[in-house]
Design an enzyme around this catalytic site. Sequence first.
Site, PDB file in Angstrom:
ATOM      1  N   ARG A 136       0.850  -1.197   0.000  1.00 19.74           N
ATOM      2  CA  ARG A 136       0.000   0.000   0.000  1.00 19.74           C
ATOM      3  C   ARG A 136       0.879   1.239   0.000  1.00 19.74           C
ATOM      4  O   ARG A 136       1.652   1.449   0.950  1.00 19.74           O
ATOM      5  CB  ARG A 136      -0.901  -0.004   1.231  1.00 19.74           C
ATOM      6  CG  ARG A 136      -1.885   1.157   1.331  1.00 19.74           C
ATOM      7  CD  ARG A 136      -2.682   1.052   2.636  1.00 19.74           C
ATOM      8  NE  ARG A 136      -3.353  -0.241   2.750  1.00 19.74           N
ATOM      9  CZ  ARG A 136      -3.857  -0.724   3.884  1.00 19.74           C
ATOM     10  NH1 ARG A 136      -3.723  -0.043   5.018  1.00 19.74           N
ATOM     11  NH2 ARG A 136      -4.461  -1.896   3.892  1.00 19.74           N
ATOM     12  N   HIS A 166       1.540  -2.095   5.693  1.00 21.45           N
ATOM     13  CA  HIS A 166       1.384  -2.433   4.275  1.00 21.45           C
ATOM     14  C   HIS A 166       2.393  -1.680   3.406  1.00 21.45           C
ATOM     15  O   HIS A 166       2.808  -2.180   2.356  1.00 21.45           O
ATOM     16  CB  HIS A 166      -0.027  -2.091   3.800  1.00 21.45           C
ATOM     17  CG  HIS A 166      -1.070  -3.100   4.166  1.00 21.45           C
ATOM     18  ND1 HIS A 166      -1.363  -4.192   3.381  1.00 21.45           N
ATOM     19  CD2 HIS A 166      -1.904  -3.168   5.231  1.00 21.45           C
ATOM     20  CE1 HIS A 166      -2.341  -4.894   3.940  1.00 21.45           C
ATOM     21  NE2 HIS A 166      -2.685  -4.295   5.070  1.00 21.45           N
ATOM     22  N   ASP A 194      -3.788  -8.420   2.949  1.00 19.80           N
ATOM     23  CA  ASP A 194      -5.147  -8.604   3.445  1.00 19.80           C
ATOM     24  C   ASP A 194      -5.819  -9.591   2.509  1.00 19.80           C
ATOM     25  O   ASP A 194      -5.835  -9.376   1.282  1.00 19.80           O
ATOM     26  CB  ASP A 194      -5.916  -7.280   3.437  1.00 19.80           C
ATOM     27  CG  ASP A 194      -5.378  -6.278   4.435  1.00 19.80           C
ATOM     28  OD1 ASP A 194      -4.815  -6.704   5.465  1.00 19.80           O
ATOM     29  OD2 ASP A 194      -5.518  -5.064   4.185  1.00 19.80           O
ATOM     30  N   GLU A 204      -7.639  -7.963  13.177  1.00 20.38           N
ATOM     31  CA  GLU A 204      -8.196  -8.090  11.829  1.00 20.38           C
ATOM     32  C   GLU A 204      -7.899  -9.500  11.318  1.00 20.38           C
ATOM     33  O   GLU A 204      -6.742  -9.811  11.025  1.00 20.38           O
ATOM     34  CB  GLU A 204      -7.582  -7.043  10.890  1.00 20.38           C
ATOM     35  CG  GLU A 204      -7.880  -5.611  11.293  1.00 20.38           C
ATOM     36  CD  GLU A 204      -7.171  -4.573  10.427  1.00 20.38           C
ATOM     37  OE1 GLU A 204      -7.539  -3.389  10.530  1.00 20.38           O
ATOM     38  OE2 GLU A 204      -6.260  -4.947   9.661  1.00 20.38           O
ATOM     39  N   HIS A 232      -5.603  -9.865   8.064  1.00 21.43           N
ATOM     40  CA  HIS A 232      -4.352  -9.100   7.976  1.00 21.43           C
ATOM     41  C   HIS A 232      -3.155  -9.955   8.415  1.00 21.43           C
ATOM     42  O   HIS A 232      -3.109 -10.439   9.544  1.00 21.43           O
ATOM     43  CB  HIS A 232      -4.502  -7.865   8.875  1.00 21.43           C
ATOM     44  CG  HIS A 232      -3.325  -6.951   8.902  1.00 21.43           C
ATOM     45  ND1 HIS A 232      -3.375  -5.654   8.424  1.00 21.43           N
ATOM     46  CD2 HIS A 232      -2.060  -7.111   9.369  1.00 21.43           C
ATOM     47  CE1 HIS A 232      -2.202  -5.069   8.616  1.00 21.43           C
ATOM     48  NE2 HIS A 232      -1.392  -5.942   9.183  1.00 21.43           N
TER      49      HIS A 232
END
Length: 239
Positions: A105, A149, A156, A218, A221
Amino acid sequence: MRSYGIASFIVLAACLQVVRAAEQAPQLSPAKTAAQADLVDIRSLVPDIAEDIKYAGRDNFVGRPVHGYLAPKCLLLRPAADALARVEHDLRAQHYRLKLWDCYRPARAVADFVHWAHDLSDQRTKPQHYPNLDKSKLLGVYIAPVSGHSRGATVDLTMERCAADGTHCAPLDMGTGFDWFGVRAHTDAPGISATQLANRHRLRAAMEHEGFKNYSMEWWHYTLAPEPTPHTLYDVPVQ
């Protein structure tokens, strides 16, 4: 006594190194392209891996394409990509597959998240992503100014069950969708069904087998441990 003192000094020095490493601030890489950052497309290793890169489209908590996502691709540093390919290979032998939602990301995307979180007037995605939370509570807990990320080794994802011939794959029931902000998204959340919990644990076992560690808040993740570049952030666009 002298040898004991030397041993104590060595242990202390090692501890100080760990502390310094933990306190080291992340540095932004000067890389301008994926190639310069040594980021590779997972499909160069698994051409038909299932992908639904959420931040390249509108089906996400921001409700629009996120800055830095110019294409729906999963980019990762080579060690993470290789490990993820091994997970996929292992799962296919059991008639399961991964489905990827996000990988590397860009740092600019994380900044876009923070900007969105500050705009309390934009509540369009509340029913789907944070129905039980006030948007003002998202920053810090669910949305951070720096994301793992952006270091290129975090993914994810979810799992699908497929027919014996590898076709007709259907997602496993995990109890929430992607980026659902709340306790129910915790990997071992109370209140989810036994099947949902078992599915989350099945995913976790598959990922841990190849060195990925789950973030307990999460279920989707995972980060490769140890990370290839734990103190380096990247901001090259996904394209």
